[in-house]
Design a protein around this motif. Structure first.
Motif, PDB file in Angstrom:
ATOM      1  N   GLN A 132       0.833  -1.206   0.000  1.00  0.00           N
ATOM      2  CA  GLN A 132       0.000   0.000   0.000  1.00  0.00           C
ATOM      3  C   GLN A 132       0.867   1.256   0.000  1.00  0.00           C
ATOM      4  O   GLN A 132       0.604   2.216  -0.730  1.00  0.00           O
ATOM      5  N   GLU A 133       1.930   1.222   0.812  1.00  0.00           N
ATOM      6  CA  GLU A 133       2.834   2.382   0.893  1.00  0.00           C
ATOM      7  C   GLU A 133       3.586   2.598  -0.415  1.00  0.00           C
ATOM      8  O   GLU A 133       3.748   3.724  -0.872  1.00  0.00           O
ATOM      9  N   GLU A 150      -1.711   9.901  -0.332  1.00  0.00           N
ATOM     10  CA  GLU A 150      -1.441   9.730   1.093  1.00  0.00           C
ATOM     11  C   GLU A 150      -1.489   8.271   1.554  1.00  0.00           C
ATOM     12  O   GLU A 150      -0.707   7.844   2.396  1.00  0.00           O
ATOM     13  N   ALA A 151      -2.445   7.507   1.016  1.00  0.00           N
ATOM     14  CA  ALA A 151      -2.637   6.154   1.546  1.00  0.00           C
ATOM     15  C   ALA A 151      -3.208   5.210   0.497  1.00  0.00           C
ATOM     16  O   ALA A 151      -3.724   5.640  -0.539  1.00  0.00           O
ATOM     17  N   THR A 195      -6.683  10.039  -0.143  1.00  0.00           N
ATOM     18  CA  THR A 195      -6.227  10.699   1.083  1.00  0.00           C
ATOM     19  C   THR A 195      -6.388   9.723   2.254  1.00  0.00           C
ATOM     20  O   THR A 195      -7.110   8.734   2.164  1.00  0.00           O
ATOM     21  N   LYS A 196      -5.745  10.050   3.379  1.00  0.00           N
ATOM     22  CA  LYS A 196      -5.883   9.216   4.576  1.00  0.00           C
ATOM     23  C   LYS A 196      -7.336   9.105   5.001  1.00  0.00           C
ATOM     24  O   LYS A 196      -7.817   8.033   5.369  1.00  0.00           O
ATOM     25  N   GLU A 197      -8.024  10.219   4.945  1.00  0.00           N
ATOM     26  CA  GLU A 197      -9.428  10.247   5.355  1.00  0.00           C
ATOM     27  C   GLU A 197     -10.283   9.372   4.437  1.00  0.00           C
ATOM     28  O   GLU A 197     -11.141   8.609   4.895  1.00  0.00           O
ATOM     29  N   ILE A 215      -9.248   6.829   2.604  1.00  0.00           N
ATOM     30  CA  ILE A 215      -8.899   5.410   2.775  1.00  0.00           C
ATOM     31  C   ILE A 215      -9.455   4.872   4.101  1.00  0.00           C
ATOM     32  O   ILE A 215      -9.861   3.706   4.197  1.00  0.00           O
ATOM     33  N   TYR A 216      -9.546   5.718   5.105  1.00  0.00           N
ATOM     34  CA  TYR A 216     -10.156   5.307   6.380  1.00  0.00           C
ATOM     35  C   TYR A 216     -11.613   4.885   6.147  1.00  0.00           C
ATOM     36  O   TYR A 216     -12.042   3.818   6.598  1.00  0.00           O
TER      37      TYR A 216
END
Ligand SMILES: *Cc1c(COP(=O)(O)O)cnc(C)c1O
Length: 342
Positions: free
Chosen positions: A44-45, A54-55, A216-218, A220-221
């Motif tokens: 993923q990274e 970001e993610a 984005t992180k958000e 992907i969360y």
């Protein structure tokens, strides 16, 4: 058997298989639903970094990454805009409607590609009668468009429009590396211009299973919650994610070979009088139209008898897809068999 039906048919090479043991041994595996699989995290990274996102989120299929993205970007009753030939609309079992309660406004594209102008004309005005336009989905390369590549200026125009109109922009990048290897824009250029990207590892890259959703992180969360709901949360996923890591490290540059194989075979097909039309060959896909449905069936059957499998995308349209299990010698054999047939 020479299998040209799809670039999904590739099987792991001994090197890839061995990496599926070696990489997890090195990095570790764990329960990925708990976020504890180091090999999945690494994959993923790696991809997030490549695209400057970001993610990332590892999923079992490209259909799932697309469908998760659509669900996270929209609310039931919304509308998304895509090409009439897009995978999300045509080949995902009506998932836009059944998973997200969203409807699609389809645009007739140029070999699967749509323009900023067309999108602008398709955005609904603010009015209680109209569904809210929320999302635009693009596909690069376009599968049904014969592997066509988006022009970067058009992508930037679409990005600008989506920002102005507050629309999310998703990329179905099942074959994004086929596009990148042939064009002047980079993975980071693509990452800069999309809110989410789906990348398939199981197409030209040759991994047996898996796609990664980027954002984005958000984003992907939220996507991780939807993945669980869709049943796509995997446990020790690292053993298959490792094939993806191997593919990213070894199988990108060689996509050029698939493209030159496709062009070589296309040049021979073009000489045939029973072929009426062929889409320009830009990457690893050839789509061509045969004069009649009977002739198309006959040609497909003939090839099958020579141990060459190919697909039909309509009664008269055939598709050849080149991938890493098709060697130079196989390409020559295909050409030889086509030359014999009239
Ligand atoms: C193959 C493909 C997908 C995803 O397919 P899966 O088989 O679900 O992994 C998505 N979009 C396009 C354009 C494709 O060709």
């Amino acid at each position: 058997m020479i299998d040209l039906r799809s670039d999904t048919v590739t099987k792991p090479t001994p090197e890839m298989l061995s990496s599926m043991i070696q990489i997890p041994l090195l990095l570790g595996v764990g329960d990925d639903v708990y976020g504890e699989d180091e090999t999945v995290i690494k994959l993923q990274e790696l991809l997030a970094e490549m695209f400057g996102m970001e993610a990332g989120l590892f999923c079992p299929s490209g259909t799932m990454t697309n469908q998760i993205a659509i669900k996270v970007h929209t609310q039931p009753g919304d509308e998304l805009i895509c090409s009439d030939n897009s995978h999300v609309y045509k080949y995902e079992g009506g998932g836009i409607a059944s998973n997200s309660g969203v409807q699609a406004k389809i645009i007739q594209g140029d070999r699967g590609r749509i323009t900023a102008k067309q999108i602008e004309e398709s955005i609904n005005a603010e009015d209680v009668h109209f569904p809210t336009t929320r999302l635009v989905c693009l596909e690069n390369t376009s599968n049904r468009g014969g592997g066509s590549i988006y022009d970067f200026d058009e992508l930037k125009n679409i990005r600008k429009l989506c920002t102005e109109k507050k629309l999310s922009l998703h990329l179905d990048g099942a074959r994004i590396f086929n596009a990148l290897i042939e064009s002047d824009y980079s993975a980071k250029d693509i990452g800069e211009n999309f809110d989410s990207i789906s990348v398939c590892l199981s197409k030209g890259l040759g991994a047996p299973i898996g796609s990664v959703l980027l954002g984005t992180k958000e984003f992907i969360y939220k996507a991780k919650r939807v993945r669980k709901v869709f049943g796509g949360g995997m446990r020790q996923g690292g053993f298959i994610a490792a094939a993806g890591i191997y593919a990213l490290q070894n199988n990108i540059e060689r996509l050029k070979d698939d493209h030159s194989h496709a062009k070589k075979v296309a040049a021979v097909l073009k000489q045939k009088s029973f072929i009426k039309e062929m889409l320009p060959v830009e990457t690893n896909i050839i789509i061509f139209t045969i004069i009649t449905a009977e002739k198309a069936n006959h040609f497909q059957e003939y090839l099958k008898q020579q141990n060459i499998l190919c697909g039909k995308v309509s009664a008269t349209q055939m598709r050849f897809v080149f991938h890493l299990d098709i060697t130079e010698a196989m390409v020559d054999e295909v050409i030889e068999e086509i030359e014999k047939y009239n």
